[in-house]
Motif scaffolding. Sequence first.
Motif, PDB file in Angstrom:
ATOM      1  N   GLU A 130      53.006  13.111  32.944  1.00  0.00           N
ATOM      2  CA  GLU A 130      52.900  12.886  34.389  1.00  0.00           C
ATOM      3  C   GLU A 130      51.482  13.179  34.862  1.00  0.00           C
ATOM      4  N   GLU A 131      51.230  12.873  36.130  1.00  0.00           N
ATOM      5  CA  GLU A 131      49.887  13.017  36.684  1.00  0.00           C
ATOM      6  C   GLU A 131      49.362  14.442  36.577  1.00  0.00           C
ATOM      7  N   GLN A 132      50.221  15.429  36.709  1.00  0.00           N
ATOM      8  CA  GLN A 132      49.780  16.824  36.592  1.00  0.00           C
ATOM      9  C   GLN A 132      49.244  17.109  35.188  1.00  0.00           C
ATOM     10  N   ASP A 133      49.868  16.513  34.178  1.00  0.00           N
ATOM     11  CA  ASP A 133      49.385  16.681  32.803  1.00  0.00           C
ATOM     12  C   ASP A 133      48.011  16.041  32.645  1.00  0.00           C
ATOM     13  N   ILE A 134      47.849  14.866  33.227  1.00  0.00           N
ATOM     14  CA  ILE A 134      46.567  14.156  33.157  1.00  0.00           C
ATOM     15  C   ILE A 134      45.476  15.017  33.773  1.00  0.00           C
ATOM     16  N   GLU A 135      45.744  15.574  34.946  1.00  0.00           N
ATOM     17  CA  GLU A 135      44.772  16.414  35.649  1.00  0.00           C
ATOM     18  C   GLU A 135      44.436  17.647  34.823  1.00  0.00           C
ATOM     19  N   LEU A 136      45.436  18.283  34.258  1.00  0.00           N
ATOM     20  CA  LEU A 136      45.238  19.494  33.466  1.00  0.00           C
ATOM     21  C   LEU A 136      44.390  19.234  32.220  1.00  0.00           C
ATOM     22  N   VAL A 137      44.672  18.152  31.524  1.00  0.00           N
ATOM     23  CA  VAL A 137      43.997  17.876  30.256  1.00  0.00           C
ATOM     24  C   VAL A 137      42.626  17.237  30.444  1.00  0.00           C
ATOM     25  N   PHE A 138      42.531  16.296  31.384  1.00  0.00           N
ATOM     26  CA  PHE A 138      41.298  15.522  31.498  1.00  0.00           C
ATOM     27  C   PHE A 138      40.443  15.910  32.698  1.00  0.00           C
ATOM     28  N   GLY A 139      41.012  16.659  33.654  1.00  0.00           N
ATOM     29  CA  GLY A 139      40.252  17.148  34.803  1.00  0.00           C
ATOM     30  C   GLY A 139      39.371  16.094  35.420  1.00  0.00           C
ATOM     31  N   GLU A 140      38.108  16.407  35.527  1.00  0.00           N
ATOM     32  CA  GLU A 140      37.150  15.490  36.144  1.00  0.00           C
ATOM     33  C   GLU A 140      36.410  14.634  35.127  1.00  0.00           C
ATOM     34  N   ASP A 141      36.893  14.584  33.893  1.00  0.00           N
ATOM     35  CA  ASP A 141      36.226  13.796  32.853  1.00  0.00           C
ATOM     36  C   ASP A 141      36.353  12.296  33.086  1.00  0.00           C
ATOM     37  N   ILE A 142      37.338  11.893  33.891  1.00  0.00           N
ATOM     38  CA  ILE A 142      37.586  10.469  34.103  1.00  0.00           C
ATOM     39  C   ILE A 142      37.328  10.121  35.568  1.00  0.00           C
ATOM     40  N   GLU A 143      36.282   9.355  35.787  1.00  0.00           N
ATOM     41  CA  GLU A 143      35.963   8.911  37.143  1.00  0.00           C
ATOM     42  C   GLU A 143      35.852   7.395  37.243  1.00  0.00           C
ATOM     43  N   THR A 144      35.599   6.737  36.103  1.00  0.00           N
ATOM     44  CA  THR A 144      35.421   5.291  36.102  1.00  0.00           C
ATOM     45  C   THR A 144      36.198   4.667  34.951  1.00  0.00           C
ATOM     46  N   ARG A 145      36.315   3.338  35.006  1.00  0.00           N
ATOM     47  CA  ARG A 145      36.959   2.622  33.898  1.00  0.00           C
ATOM     48  C   ARG A 145      36.178   2.838  32.604  1.00  0.00           C
ATOM     49  N   ASP A 146      34.861   2.932  32.713  1.00  0.00           N
ATOM     50  CA  ASP A 146      34.045   3.189  31.524  1.00  0.00           C
ATOM     51  C   ASP A 146      34.431   4.516  30.875  1.00  0.00           C
ATOM     52  N   ASP A 147      34.735   5.533  31.686  1.00  0.00           N
ATOM     53  CA  ASP A 147      35.182   6.818  31.144  1.00  0.00           C
ATOM     54  C   ASP A 147      36.476   6.637  30.355  1.00  0.00           C
ATOM     55  N   LEU A 148      37.407   5.862  30.928  1.00  0.00           N
ATOM     56  CA  LEU A 148      38.676   5.596  30.225  1.00  0.00           C
ATOM     57  C   LEU A 148      38.415   4.896  28.894  1.00  0.00           C
ATOM     58  N   GLU A 149      37.522   3.909  28.917  1.00  0.00           N
ATOM     59  CA  GLU A 149      37.211   3.156  27.699  1.00  0.00           C
ATOM     60  C   GLU A 149      36.561   4.046  26.648  1.00  0.00           C
ATOM     61  N   GLU A 150      35.599   4.869  27.076  1.00  0.00           N
ATOM     62  CA  GLU A 150      34.899   5.744  26.138  1.00  0.00           C
ATOM     63  C   GLU A 150      35.852   6.728  25.471  1.00  0.00           C
ATOM     64  N   MET A 151      36.876   7.156  26.192  1.00  0.00           N
ATOM     65  CA  MET A 151      37.829   8.122  25.657  1.00  0.00           C
ATOM     66  C   MET A 151      39.012   7.454  24.955  1.00  0.00           C
ATOM     67  N   GLY A 152      39.037   6.118  24.943  1.00  0.00           N
ATOM     68  CA  GLY A 152      40.117   5.391  24.281  1.00  0.00           C
ATOM     69  C   GLY A 152      41.440   5.492  25.009  1.00  0.00           C
ATOM     70  N   LEU A 153      41.399   5.581  26.336  1.00  0.00           N
ATOM     71  CA  LEU A 153      42.612   5.788  27.130  1.00  0.00           C
ATOM     72  C   LEU A 153      43.062   4.569  27.916  1.00  0.00           C
ATOM     73  N   THR A 154      42.388   3.438  27.765  1.00  0.00           N
ATOM     74  CA  THR A 154      42.747   2.260  28.569  1.00  0.00           C
ATOM     75  C   THR A 154      44.116   1.693  28.231  1.00  0.00           C
ATOM     76  N   GLU A 155      44.639   1.994  27.050  1.00  0.00           N
ATOM     77  CA  GLU A 155      45.960   1.499  26.690  1.00  0.00           C
ATOM     78  C   GLU A 155      47.071   2.257  27.400  1.00  0.00           C
ATOM     79  N   VAL A 156      46.771   3.457  27.903  1.00  0.00           N
ATOM     80  CA  VAL A 156      47.819   4.300  28.487  1.00  0.00           C
ATOM     81  C   VAL A 156      47.597   4.670  29.951  1.00  0.00           C
TER      82      VAL A 156
END
Length: 80
Positions: A50-76
């Motif tokens: 859930e969103e709370q898990d996302i916030e806890l694990v990734f915090g402010e590391d994800i701000e753009t689509r490029d961040d998602l791509e760099e971390m390999g998270l665009t599939e999820v």
Amino acid sequence: MNVKLKDNVFGFTWNYETGEVEEVFTEQLTTKEIQLMGRVMGKDICLILEEQDIELVFGEDIETRDDLEEMGLTEVMELV
């Protein structure tokens, strides 16, 4: 951070050590399944459901689509 799980993704496991998605869940997990996974997953694996898990694990590391791509998270995950 405005990130959510993609439609038809009910969760995934994230490996802290490798920085990779290991398993994607396309069906809702039962309480028993979640409890079992919690007992058998290694210490480097995190279950994101859930969103709370996302916030806890990734915090402010994800701000753009490029961040998602760099971390390999665009599939999820996706930005909202």
